[in-house]
Design an enzyme around this catalytic site. Structure first.
Site, short mmCIF file in Angstrom:
data_model
loop_
_atom_site.label_atom_id
_atom_site.label_comp_id
_atom_site.label_asym_id
_atom_site.label_seq_id
_atom_site.Cartn_x
_atom_site.Cartn_y
_atom_site.Cartn_z
N ASP A 167 7.90 101.90 113.09
CA ASP A 167 7.83 100.98 112.60
C ASP A 167 6.63 99.99 112.47
O ASP A 167 6.10 100.01 113.56
CB ASP A 167 9.07 100.00 112.65
CG ASP A 167 9.19 99.50 113.92
OD1 ASP A 167 9.01 99.91 115.04
OD2 ASP A 167 9.57 98.24 114.02
N HIS B 240 6.61 103.93 118.48
CA HIS B 240 7.44 103.48 117.35
C HIS B 240 6.82 103.77 116.05
O HIS B 240 5.65 103.95 115.76
CB HIS B 240 7.73 102.08 117.92
CG HIS B 240 6.78 100.97 117.64
ND1 HIS B 240 6.38 100.53 116.28
CD2 HIS B 240 5.85 100.41 118.70
CE1 HIS B 240 5.33 99.67 116.71
NE2 HIS B 240 5.05 99.59 118.02
N ASP C 5 1.36 102.55 122.92
CA ASP C 5 1.55 101.08 122.56
C ASP C 5 0.93 100.08 123.32
O ASP C 5 1.63 99.12 123.12
CB ASP C 5 2.93 101.23 122.23
CG ASP C 5 3.14 99.83 121.23
OD1 ASP C 5 2.29 99.69 120.50
OD2 ASP C 5 4.11 99.45 121.11
N ASP D 249 -0.53 99.60 115.07
CA ASP D 249 0.52 99.60 116.07
C ASP D 249 1.58 100.06 115.19
O ASP D 249 2.40 99.27 114.48
CB ASP D 249 0.47 97.96 116.28
CG ASP D 249 1.48 97.52 117.02
OD1 ASP D 249 2.14 98.42 117.62
OD2 ASP D 249 1.87 96.19 117.15
N GLU E 215 11.19 98.80 116.78
CA GLU E 215 10.38 98.04 117.77
C GLU E 215 9.89 96.50 117.48
O GLU E 215 10.23 95.71 118.20
CB GLU E 215 9.40 99.02 118.44
CG GLU E 215 8.71 98.55 119.64
CD GLU E 215 7.52 97.65 119.69
OE1 GLU E 215 7.17 97.15 120.73
OE2 GLU E 215 7.29 97.39 118.59
N GLU E 216 9.46 96.49 116.29
CA GLU E 216 8.82 95.27 116.10
C GLU E 216 9.70 94.12 115.89
O GLU E 216 9.49 92.75 116.00
CB GLU E 216 8.14 95.45 114.87
CG GLU E 216 6.79 96.26 114.84
CD GLU E 216 5.67 95.72 115.73
OE1 GLU E 216 5.72 94.72 116.43
OE2 GLU E 216 4.80 96.66 115.71
N HIS F 159 -0.86 93.39 113.68
CA HIS F 159 -0.19 92.32 112.92
C HIS F 159 -0.54 91.47 112.05
O HIS F 159 -0.29 90.41 111.51
CB HIS F 159 0.79 91.28 113.93
CG HIS F 159 1.96 92.22 114.72
ND1 HIS F 159 2.89 91.71 115.36
CD2 HIS F 159 2.09 93.44 114.80
CE1 HIS F 159 3.60 92.47 116.06
NE2 HIS F 159 2.99 93.77 115.73
#
Length: 369
Positions: A76, A74, A161, A104, A138-139, A342
Site C-alpha cells: 500500500d 508493503h 522499507d 514507499d 502498512e501505512e 508521503h
C-alpha cells in the site's frame, strides 16, 4: 535475462495501490512472482482488514542447504496515486508533481523482484530458501502484518522499507501507544448563561498546555494529532475528542509519559468538574537488534565486499519489522535511497535502486556460506 529494476519500479508505480485497495498490485505480483518460479499464497487477512486482497507470501527454493531468509515490503501507499506519471530527471525518478510517487514501498518491491529475477537467471549464485512477504495497510498502522496468517521457516529477515541511503540498517524502532482522549463538559448558552456551562475546549486546552510534546528526548516523542468538538460559536462546548500518541524505544519512558498525559487530563478535568474518558492501546512493540546479531553481521560483510558503508540507525516510526520481530523473526530494515515519502516531492534514485538489489543479493550469499 534479469529484469531491469528501473523499468520494474516504474511499472509498479503505475499501479495505484492505496491502503485497502492493494488488489490490482497483488494480482500483478502473483503473476510476476510465479514467472520467476516462486510459489505464491494469499492469506485470509482481508476478512479482518477490509482490504481487497490479503497479504501475499512467495516461496523460492534454495540451491544450497542454508538458513531461509525473509524479504518483506508493503503493497500500500498513501494517496493520491491514481493516474500518476513518473518523471525522470538526472537519474532520479519523481512523481508528476500532482501525485505521490509510491517509492514507499514500491522501491522495496522492485528490489525483491530484482533479486528473485537475478537468482532465477544465474543458478551459480548460492542461496538458501527465500520467503517473500508483501503486506497490506502498512501505512494505516501495520494492519496487514498484524493479521498475518502464515507460518514462516525464516528466522532472519530484511524489510525493504528503511530510511537513508543503501547501506543504512534500521535496527531499532519504538513502541507506540495510541490515546483517544475525551473531555465531557456541560453545554450552555454562551451569551445568556456561560457560567452554567463547563467548556470542554477550555479544559482540554489547559491540559494540553501543561504537557510537553514533540521530541522529548532521543528515544521518546509524543503528539496531539487531532482535536474536535463543540457545536456552535454561541454554545459552551460540551465535548472534545483528541487523538494523541506516545512513542519510545524505552518501555519505562513510554509508560511514564503515557501516565503523565492521563494524569494531567484527569486532574484538569476534576478541577473543572468535567468528565475525562480515555482509551489506550499499544499499537506495536519496539524492537532493538544487537549490532553483533547475524542479521546485521551478514549485511556488514556484504557491504564490505561491495564497498558500501554500512551504518546502523534507530528510527522513530513503525515498520512491519516491529511485528515480525514480535513473531520471533529477527528483522532489520534496509535503506533504499528514496526520500521525501508521503509527499508529492517523493523521489527514488535510480543508481540506489540497483545498488540495493546488489546489496540484498550479497547478503543472501553471505547467509548461505
Amino acid at each position: 535475462m534479469p529484469i531491469n529494476i528501473i523499468d520494474e519500479f516504474i511499472k509498479l508505480t503505475s499501479i495505484s495501490s492505496p491502503s485497502k485497495k492493494e488488489g490490482a498490485l497483488a494480482s500483478y505480483l502473483k503473476k510476476r512472482l510465479k514467472s520467476f518460479g516462486a510459489e505464491v499464497y494469499e492469506d485470509n487477512s482481508a476478512e479482518f482488514t477490509g482490504s481487497d486482497t490479503g497479504n501475499l507470501l512467495a516461496r523460492f527454493p534454495g540451491n544450497k542447504k542454508a538458513p531461509a531468509v525473509l524479504l518483506a515490503a508493503h503493497m500500500d501507499t498513501v494517496e493520491p496515486t491514481e493516474g500518476m506519471s513518473p518523471q525522470i530527471r538526472d537519474g532520479i525518478i519523481y512523481s508528476d508533481g500532482q501525485h505521490i510517487l509510491g517509492a514507499d514501498d514500491k522501491a522495496g518491491i522492485a528490489v525483491i523482484l530484482g533479486v528473485l529475477s537475478a537468482l532465477q537467471e544465474d543458478e551459480t549464485i548460492q542461496h538458501g530458501p527465500l520467503e517473500m512477504l508483501f503486506t497490506v495497510q502498512e501505512e494505516l498502522g501495520l494492519i496487514g502484518v498484524k493479521h498475518l496468517n502464515f507460518e514462516f521457516e525464516s528466522q532472519l529477515g530484511y524489510v525493504l522499507d528503511g530510511d537513508g541511503p543503501v547501506g543504512t540498517i534500521v535496527n531499532a524502532s519504538p513502541s507506540h501507544i495510541t490515546l483517544d482522549l475525551t473531555i465531557e463538559g456541560k453545554a450552555a448558552h454562551a451569551g445568556l448563561a456561560p457560567e452554567s456551562g463547563i467548556n470542554a475546549i477550555v479544559v482540554a486546552s489547559e491540559a494540553i498546555s501543561k504537557i510537553p510534546s514533540g521530541r522529548l528526548d532521543e528515544e521518546t516523542t509524543s503528539n496531539f494529532g487531532t482535536i474536535s468538538g463543540g457545536k456552535g460559536r454561541n454554545i459552551v462546548a460540551d465535548r472534545v475528542d483528541i487523538k494523541a500518541e506516545v512513542r519510545s524505544r524505552n518501555k519505562i519512558k513510554l509508560a511514564n509519559e503515557t501516565e503523565k498525559i492521563i494524569k494531567t487530563f484527569t486532574d484538569t478535568a476534576n478541577r473543572y468538574q468535567a468528565r475525562f474518558i480515555y482509551q489506550k492501546e499499544l499499537a506495536y512493540e519496539s524492537f532493538s537488534i544487537d549490532p553483533t546479531h547475524p542479521v546485521i553481521n551478514h549485511a556488514i560483510r556484504a557491504g564490505r565486499d561491495l564497498g558500501i558503508d554500512v551504518v546502523l540507525k534507530a528510527t522513530g516510526g513503525g515498520l512491519d519489522a516491529n511485528i515480525l520481530n514480535s513473531k520471533g523473526i529477527s528483522c532489520v530494515a534496509l535503506g533504499l535511497g528514496n526520500g521525501n515519502p508521503h509527499t508529492k516531492e517523493e523521489y527514488a534514485i535510480m543508481e540506489e535502486l540497483s545498488k540495493a538489489k546488489d546489496f540484498m543479493l550479497a547478503i543472501i550469499q553471505h547467509i548461505s556460506q
